[in-house]
Design an enzyme around this catalytic site. Structure first.
Site, short mmCIF file in Angstrom:
data_model
loop_
_atom_site.label_atom_id
_atom_site.label_comp_id
_atom_site.label_asym_id
_atom_site.label_seq_id
_atom_site.Cartn_x
_atom_site.Cartn_y
_atom_site.Cartn_z
N ARG A 72 -30.20 -61.17 69.83
CA ARG A 72 -30.45 -59.87 69.22
C ARG A 72 -29.10 -59.32 68.79
NH1 ARG A 72 -35.83 -59.54 70.20
NH2 ARG A 72 -36.49 -60.14 72.28
N ASP A 127 -45.40 -62.90 70.65
CA ASP A 127 -46.23 -61.74 70.75
C ASP A 127 -47.37 -61.62 69.96
OD1 ASP A 127 -44.38 -60.81 72.35
OD2 ASP A 127 -43.26 -59.57 71.03
N ASP A 129 -47.71 -60.53 66.99
CA ASP A 129 -47.62 -59.16 66.50
C ASP A 129 -47.30 -58.69 64.88
OD1 ASP A 129 -44.71 -59.48 66.92
OD2 ASP A 129 -44.68 -57.85 67.81
O1 F6P Z 1 -40.67 -60.50 71.30
C1 F6P Z 1 -40.76 -61.29 72.31
C2 F6P Z 1 -40.44 -60.65 73.90
O2 F6P Z 1 -40.49 -61.81 74.67
C3 F6P Z 1 -41.24 -59.50 73.97
O3 F6P Z 1 -42.55 -60.11 74.26
C4 F6P Z 1 -40.46 -59.05 75.21
O4 F6P Z 1 -41.01 -57.61 75.36
C5 F6P Z 1 -39.09 -59.06 74.87
O5 F6P Z 1 -39.29 -60.13 73.69
C6 F6P Z 1 -38.36 -59.48 75.91
O6 F6P Z 1 -36.85 -59.42 75.31
P1 F6P Z 1 -35.57 -59.83 76.26
O7 F6P Z 1 -35.62 -61.48 76.01
O8 F6P Z 1 -34.44 -59.53 74.92
O9 F6P Z 1 -35.77 -59.46 77.30
#
Ligand code: F6P
Length: 319
Positions: A72, A127, A129
């Protein structure tokens, strides 16, 4: 176009490797050089870019996660930071970029496209989405993972006559919760797109007990509330032996399903086709089993919709 690059970004999803493999093989088939950007946009900034030959994607189609790794990278919203990434690509003579990721990754891709790198998006997230596609890469595998767990939880729920609350991922979308509730035969599903009264859920559990039901499964999407909060809420209306299972990141792992591998392969190859035709600023998708392309701005202009008919059906079948 002589040189392109590919990266995976945001939360990983099973099938991302299959998408990268398809991009690499399709491009090489058409005499285009391909580069892998490691660690998503982070690697674009730090110049973590390496050429990929056809062997580099061998033995990858069946693997979960992403061998290119992901990150990210909120810094990428900064135009100066993006410029560094663009320069790194240009130094290598790379004109086109394929970005496999979710909504946030598409925003970065759209900016890059405006700023001189021809970009195509591939929907990769568990997701489901993203607008412009019926399915995203990884959704089917995650769904199957959840169903497997729901089946197992049902065994112990029934032995102990318990109510189980299973919290599933999905960010702000209810697709994973809804599909797993329908496929797993859950008694109740809570999704962000439709409000449900906790009193109503409690009444249903009570009626089930009176009919001799041995257990109850509630699937709650993380976008509604946490499993623990759901249990607290429920406690206000009914006194039943309740346990909470938060499935967490196990939903993102595992070998991709056949459906996800095929979807990823089709998306990856189509992305290269579009770049070869000089069509950019687009995300690929699938609608009614036909490959589609949608402008990034059209993807962002409306909210992802849940299948209302499926929501009704899930409620009707869980009486
Ligand atoms: O977007 C994919 C996802 O797994 C979501 O379902 C969840 O809310 C988020 O990413 C979790 O993110 P991280 O792995 O950064 O905690």
């Amino acid at each position: 176009m002589k040189k392109i690059a590919v990266l995976t970004s945001g939360g990983d999803s099973p099938g991302m490797n299959a998408a990268v493999r398809a991009v690499v093989r399709k491009a090489i088939y058409h005499d285009i050089e391909v580069y892998g950007v490691y660690q998503g946009y982070q690697g674009l900034i730090t110049n973590n870019i390496k050429q990929l030959d056809r062997g580099a994607v061998g033995d990858k189609i069946q693997r979960g996660g992403t061998f290119l790794q992901s990150a990210r990278c909120p810094e990428f919203k900064d135009p100066k930071v993006r410029q560094q990434g663009i320069e790194n690509l240009k130094k290598l003579g790379i004109e086109g970029l394929v970005v496999v990721g979710g909504d946030g990754s598409y925003r970065g891709a759209q900016r890059l496209n405006e700023e001189g790198i021809k970009t195509i998006g591939i929907p990769g997230t568990i997701d489901n989405d993203i607008n412009g596609t019926d399915f995203t890469i990884g959704f089917d595998t995650a769904l199957n993972t959840i169903i497997e767990v729901v089946d197992k939880i049902r065994d112990t729920a029934s032995s102990h006559e318990r109510t189980f609350i299973i919290e599933v991922m999905g960010r702000d979308a209810g697709d994973l919760a809804l599909w797993s509730a329908l496929a797993g035969g859950a008694e109740t599903v809570l999704i962000p797109e439709f409000k449900k009264d906790v009193q109503e859920i409690a009444d249903k559990i009570q009626q089930g007990i009176e009919r001799g039901k041995k257990h109850s499964i509630i699937i709650v999407a993380e976008g509604v509330m946490s499993g623990e909060d759901c249990a607290e809420e429920l406690k206000k209306y009914i006194n039943v032996d309740t346990r909470v299972s938060v499935l967490g990141h196990m939903q993102r792992g595992g070998s991709p399903s056949g459906i996800d591998r095929v979807l990823a392969s089709r998306f990856g190859a189509y992305a290269v086709d579009l770049l070869m035709n000089d069509e950019t600023g687009l995300a690929v998708g699938i609608q009614n089993n036909k490959l589609t392309k949608t402008k990034f701005e059209d993807i962002f202009s409306s909210q992802h919709k849940i299948d209302e008919e499926m929501y009704r059906l899930t409620n009707e079948l869980s009486i």
